[in-house]
Design a protein around this motif. Structure first.
Motif, mmCIF file in Angstrom:
data_model
loop_
_atom_site.group_PDB
_atom_site.id
_atom_site.type_symbol
_atom_site.label_atom_id
_atom_site.label_comp_id
_atom_site.label_asym_id
_atom_site.label_seq_id
_atom_site.Cartn_x
_atom_site.Cartn_y
_atom_site.Cartn_z
ATOM 1 N N TRP A 1 0.821 -1.216 0.000
ATOM 2 C CA TRP A 1 0.000 0.000 0.000
ATOM 3 C C TRP A 1 0.855 1.267 0.000
ATOM 4 O O TRP A 1 0.492 2.266 -0.616
ATOM 5 C CB TRP A 1 -0.933 -0.006 1.209
ATOM 6 N N LYS A 2 1.997 1.242 0.660
ATOM 7 C CA LYS A 2 2.867 2.423 0.687
ATOM 8 C C LYS A 2 3.382 2.776 -0.703
ATOM 9 O O LYS A 2 3.561 3.951 -1.032
ATOM 10 C CB LYS A 2 4.040 2.185 1.640
ATOM 11 N N GLU A 3 3.631 1.764 -1.497
ATOM 12 C CA GLU A 3 4.086 1.995 -2.871
ATOM 13 C C GLU A 3 2.922 2.343 -3.784
ATOM 14 O O GLU A 3 3.037 3.182 -4.689
ATOM 15 C CB GLU A 3 4.807 0.744 -3.387
ATOM 16 N N LEU A 4 1.785 1.714 -3.556
ATOM 17 C CA LEU A 4 0.623 1.888 -4.427
ATOM 18 C C LEU A 4 -0.064 3.230 -4.202
ATOM 19 O O LEU A 4 -0.478 3.902 -5.167
ATOM 20 C CB LEU A 4 -0.361 0.741 -4.184
ATOM 21 N N SER A 5 -0.205 3.636 -2.952
ATOM 22 C CA SER A 5 -1.011 4.813 -2.611
ATOM 23 C C SER A 5 -0.576 6.091 -3.334
ATOM 24 O O SER A 5 -1.417 6.797 -3.912
ATOM 25 C CB SER A 5 -1.006 5.019 -1.095
ATOM 26 N N PRO A 6 0.732 6.444 -3.343
ATOM 27 C CA PRO A 6 1.110 7.691 -4.039
ATOM 28 C C PRO A 6 0.858 7.628 -5.538
ATOM 29 O O PRO A 6 0.515 8.648 -6.152
ATOM 30 C CB PRO A 6 2.598 7.841 -3.724
ATOM 31 N N GLN A 7 1.029 6.460 -6.123
ATOM 32 C CA GLN A 7 0.771 6.349 -7.566
ATOM 33 C C GLN A 7 -0.721 6.492 -7.857
ATOM 34 O O GLN A 7 -1.110 7.078 -8.883
ATOM 35 C CB GLN A 7 1.286 5.009 -8.083
ATOM 36 N N LEU A 8 -1.569 5.967 -6.969
ATOM 37 C CA LEU A 8 -3.014 6.156 -7.127
ATOM 38 C C LEU A 8 -3.366 7.636 -7.044
ATOM 39 O O LEU A 8 -4.193 8.143 -7.821
ATOM 40 C CB LEU A 8 -3.773 5.381 -6.050
ATOM 41 N N THR A 9 -2.713 8.335 -6.108
ATOM 42 C CA THR A 9 -2.961 9.778 -5.979
ATOM 43 C C THR A 9 -2.572 10.508 -7.261
ATOM 44 O O THR A 9 -3.309 11.385 -7.747
ATOM 45 C CB THR A 9 -2.151 10.339 -4.787
#
Length: 645
Positions: free
Chosen positions: A596-604
């Motif tokens: 989630w730490k890697e995924l979350s900023p890319q989703l943003t």
């Protein structure tokens, strides 16, 4: 009005009256009339035979002796005609076989009459009398029946000019076929002219006065009599056997229809004599996957269940399947008012005791969705809301990203915030090595659930179910082909070699429910869908099952692949990652995922780009999130630029 016109009207009125009188006769009355006519013919033929041998100048003793012989002969013939089923044949649809049947009865009666007469009477009756009598009987009875058949045909032509007069053939002489034959008996133009059955025991016999033929005789039957339709009356047959039968029937060039399946009949919604168009699932020959009741009930019975996209193809079927499992409350969450209204009305009519709520709202509206979940205490969510049509999403990428990715993210976060026990995402085989925006957004939606599933401090179990095309879904190829055939238009196919996996909508819905029940968190479930179907073959079979010939009556046009469309679909990114489950047809895979730490900023970044309608940036971030994404057409350049950067 001219004399000719008045004469035509008089003929038509007379024909209508005659046909009305004939149709009003019961079967018993028809049998009585035909038997009386035959008795008259038998007497006439025996009198002629006696006159030929003896002349008509007979002594009282000869008259008495020959009178006894005549009564004996008539009695034997009537008995044999009944025994051979001659009176149970429908005169309107007589074929060449009835001549053989009458000939057998006449020859046998000649032999029996000659033997019995000469054993029981004296003097001896010359052999020429029964022989001539038999020949005359054969000629007269056949002639009368042919005249009746021609007369009935002519009356129909006068009363219904241009209307086909052919009957139907019922495939299956069992209980379903008999019920169907009874239902059709009084329908003009749809009367059964024969049964077809695979059983050698039934072949050649008469069932309800209708002859049973073998499948090998269908071509001959069509050539001799002609028929307009074949009705498949074998509701219990399924899978490969049904497919084999239909493949044989499609070459006859007549439409094929079917009675409902056992499942449809047991549901109580249709009766066995409700003939319907042949659905393509009948042709595919897929054996229905047995559902496990305990899995269907686990997350539904006595629970509060919410279905997003509850008015769509998959969502609506989920609602139907959920209603059967007696939930405490079913919430239909849908953005489109009319779809929501239709689903609400249908469930109210079919499940009057079901507790349900119809909620208008978008899955991207966190406030509304959270309010609904919290208000009713939702325990299970099936997330079916999505944009799924590849060309539409390809042309509207921002809307696809917002609905499919942000909608899933929003719904999942709402579920966590409200303590929902189970959250099941409806995914697609297009998420595997996607070549289009829709597939890529569904793969990111999977990544969202995989990432959230690994987070601590929440009790929501996230899982997803991935499957191929569903038959009958709005916009899918099967209803589109059917509509084109019905309209007489060419069938449009994007590529001659294109293949797809198929399952029925009820199968897909039960898979989703059962897979969700087996979930521990973060799994991707998929169905053993058998072999992929070549769409070109599907098109030709659909045309033939409508009684037409491909490229002659209906053309098939290859129009080229649509933007983002693949020739072949897959169900797994890593084919070695599939593991068996407690269900023989459901498999589980642990696909690659992002923390989630890697995924979350890319989703943003992705959602910010979508908010600014920056399509190039959206495609670039999609490729970063889904490295196996291989965009085509206008977005291919974006991918290569992103890689170069």
């Amino acid at each position: 009005m001219s004399t000719k016109s008045r004469s035509l009207l008089s003929i038509e009125a007379t024909a209508a009256t005659l046909e009305k009188l004939i149709n009003a006769l019961s079967n018993h009355q028809k049998y009585t009339i035909l038997t009386s006519v035959d008795i008259s013919l038998f007497l006439a033929s025996i009198i002629a035979a006696i006159g030929f041998e003896y002349g008509f100048d007979l002594t009282p003793m000869e008259t008495l002796h020959l009178g006894k012989f005549a009564m004996l002969a008539v009695g034997i013939e009537i008995g044999l005609f009944w025994a051979f089923g001659i009176y149970r044949q429908v005169l309107r649809y007589l074929d060449g076989g009835f001549i053989i049947t009458i000939a057998k009865a006449a020859i046998l009666s000649c032999l029996i009459t000659s033997i019995v007469a000469n054993l029981s009477t004296s003097p001896v009756i010359p052999l020429s009398v029964p022989v001539v009598h038999g020949m005359l009987t054969l000629i007269l009875t056949i002639s009368v029946r042919m005249c009746v058949r021609l007369t009935l045909g002519r009356l129909h032509e006068i009363n219904y000019p241009g209307q086909k007069n052919g009957g139907v053939v019922i495939y299956g002489a069992g209980s379903a076929g008999c019920i169907l034959a009874q239902a059709l008996a009084g329908q003009r133009g749809n009367r059964p002219i024969g049964f077809v059955d695979d059983s050698p025991y039934l072949q050649g016999r008469n069932v309800q006065g209708i002859r049973v033929y073998s499948p090998a005789e269908l071509h001959k039957l069509k050539a001799n009599i002609g028929f307009e339709e074949i009705l498949l009356a074998m509701p219990s047959i399924e899978g490969q056997r049904k497919r084999e039968i239909l493949q044989k029937l499609q070459v006859l060039g007549v439409p094929v229809k079917t009675v409902p399946s056992i499942a449809e009949i047991l549901s109580g919604h249709v009766s066995i004599n409700k003939v319907r168009e042949l659905d393509i699932e009948d042709l595919l020959g897929r054996k229905a996957i047995a559902a496990r009741p305990e899995l269907l009930q686990q997350d539904i019975t006595d629970r509060v269940v919410l279905v997003t996209g509850g008015g769509g193809s998959i969502g609506s079927e989920l609602c139907r399947q959920i209603a059967k499992q007696q939930p405490k409350l079913l919430i239909i969450y849908e953005l489109h008012e009319f779809a929501l209204y239709q689903m609400d009305m249908e469930l109210g009519e079919n499940y009057p005791h079901l507790e349900k709520v119809a909620c208008l709202g978008s899955v991207t509206d966190a406030q509304t969705l959270t309010g609904v979940i919290a208000k009713y205490g939702v325990e299970t969510i099936y997330h079916a809301a999505a944009y799924k049509h590849v060309p539409i999403v390809e042309a509207n990428p921002v809307s696809g990203i917002v609905n499919n990715i942000n909608g899933t993210l929003t719904a999942a976060k709402c579920a966590i915030a409200c303590g929902v026990h189970k959250f099941v995402l409806i995914s697609t085989d297009k998420a595997v090595r996607p070549t289009n925006i829709m597939g890529a957004t569904k793969r990111v939606a999977e990544l969202v659930l995989q990432g959230l599933a690994d987070l601590p401090n929440h009790n929501t179990c996230f899982t997803m179910v991935r499957f191929g095309n569903v038959l009958g879904r709005s916009g899918s190829v099967v209803p589109r082909f059917r509509e084109q055939i019905t309209s007489g238009k060419s069938l449009t196919l994007t590529h001659a070699d294109i293949t797809r996996y198929f399952m029925t909508i009820p199968e897909a819905a039960t898979l989703v429910i059962q897979a969700g029940a087996m979930a521990k968190g973060g799994e991707v479930f998929l169905l053993d869908m058998g072999e992929p179907v070549k769409i070109y073959d599907l098109a030709t079979q659909m045309i033939r099952l409508h009684g037409m010939e491909p490229h002659k009556d209906i053309k098939i046009e290859i129009v080229g692949l649509r933007p983002g469309e693949k020739i072949y679909e897959e169900l797994l990114i890593d084919c070695d990652a599939a593991l068996p489950t407690g269900h023989p047809k459901i498999f589980c895979a642990r696909e690659a995922k992002l923390g989630w730490k890697e995924l979350s900023p890319q989703l943003t970044n992705l959602l910010n780009a979508a908010a600014q309608c920056e399509v190039t940036e959206c495609v670039s971030v999609l490729h970063d999130l889904v490295p196996e994404y291989q965009p085509m057409g206008q977005y291919a350049k974006v991918k290569y630029e992103a890689v170069a950067a």
